[in-house]
Scaffold this motif. Sequence first.
Motif, PDB file in Angstrom:
ATOM      1  N   GLN A 112      -4.426   2.522   1.065  1.00  0.00           N
ATOM      2  CA  GLN A 112      -4.281   1.516   0.008  1.00  0.00           C
ATOM      3  C   GLN A 112      -5.609   0.827  -0.322  1.00  0.00           C
ATOM      4  OE1 GLN A 112      -1.078  -0.692   1.801  1.00  0.00           O
ATOM      5  NE2 GLN A 112       0.457   0.617   0.846  1.00  0.00           N
TER       6      GLN A 112
ATOM      7  N   ASP B 223      -0.585  11.355   0.527  1.00  0.00           N
ATOM      8  CA  ASP B 223       0.441  10.447   1.062  1.00  0.00           C
ATOM      9  C   ASP B 223       0.930  10.935   2.422  1.00  0.00           C
ATOM     10  OD1 ASP B 223       1.695  12.674  -0.002  1.00  0.00           O
ATOM     11  OD2 ASP B 223       3.482  11.570  -0.584  1.00  0.00           O
TER      12      ASP B 223
ATOM     13  N   ALA C 138       2.197  10.860   6.427  1.00  0.00           N
ATOM     14  CA  ALA C 138       3.033  10.045   7.312  1.00  0.00           C
ATOM     15  C   ALA C 138       2.175   9.692   8.521  1.00  0.00           C
ATOM     16  CB  ALA C 138       4.269  10.816   7.736  1.00  0.00           C
TER      17      ALA C 138
ATOM     18  N   LEU D 216       7.065  13.478   2.117  1.00  0.00           N
ATOM     19  CA  LEU D 216       6.702  12.233   1.450  1.00  0.00           C
ATOM     20  C   LEU D 216       6.251  11.266   2.524  1.00  0.00           C
ATOM     21  CD1 LEU D 216       9.576  11.878  -1.157  1.00  0.00           C
ATOM     22  CD2 LEU D 216       7.237  12.663  -1.520  1.00  0.00           C
ATOM     23  N   GLY D 217       5.000  10.876   2.471  1.00  0.00           N
ATOM     24  CA  GLY D 217       4.443  10.011   3.497  1.00  0.00           C
ATOM     25  C   GLY D 217       4.864   8.562   3.346  1.00  0.00           C
ATOM     26  N   ASP D 218       4.511   7.764   4.343  1.00  0.00           N
ATOM     27  CA  ASP D 218       4.884   6.350   4.323  1.00  0.00           C
ATOM     28  C   ASP D 218       3.752   5.451   3.840  1.00  0.00           C
ATOM     29  OD1 ASP D 218       3.316   6.787   6.526  1.00  0.00           O
ATOM     30  OD2 ASP D 218       4.585   5.708   7.923  1.00  0.00           O
ATOM     31  N   LYS D 219       2.565   5.986   3.657  1.00  0.00           N
ATOM     32  CA  LYS D 219       1.415   5.224   3.149  1.00  0.00           C
ATOM     33  C   LYS D 219       0.717   6.034   2.065  1.00  0.00           C
ATOM     34  CE  LYS D 219       1.538   1.748   6.031  1.00  0.00           C
ATOM     35  NZ  LYS D 219       1.917   0.436   5.611  1.00  0.00           N
TER      36      LYS D 219
ATOM     37  N   ASP E 153       1.786   7.806  12.501  1.00  0.00           N
ATOM     38  CA  ASP E 153       2.463   7.351  13.712  1.00  0.00           C
ATOM     39  C   ASP E 153       2.115   5.867  13.929  1.00  0.00           C
ATOM     40  OD1 ASP E 153      -0.095   7.285  14.790  1.00  0.00           O
ATOM     41  OD2 ASP E 153       0.206   8.948  16.150  1.00  0.00           O
TER      42      ASP E 153
END
Length: 70
Positions: free
Chosen positions: A47, A16, A18, A36-39, A20
Motif C-alpha cells: 500500500q 496482490d 497473500a 486473491l491476496g490480502d494486501k 503470513d
Amino acid sequence: MRLPSGNFDVPIMFFDPAFDPEFEPVFDVFNTDGVLGDKFTANGIIQPKFAVKQRRYRLRLLNIGPAPVV
C-alpha cells in the motif's frame, strides 16, 4: 510524441500476494486457479504512497499478480 520522461515516466507493477503473520508472502503451488491476496502491493511495497508534482506523468502499469484479470 513528447511523452513525459525521466522522473515523470513511472513504471508500476501491481501484485496482490497473500501474507503470513510475519508479512512474508505465501503461495499455494497446488492452487492453479489463481489467488486473491490480502494486501495490495506496487513495486513490492505494501500500500505505497507516491508524492507527485502538479504536472503530467506517464504511468506504465503492469499486473504481475497470480489472479486472472477479468
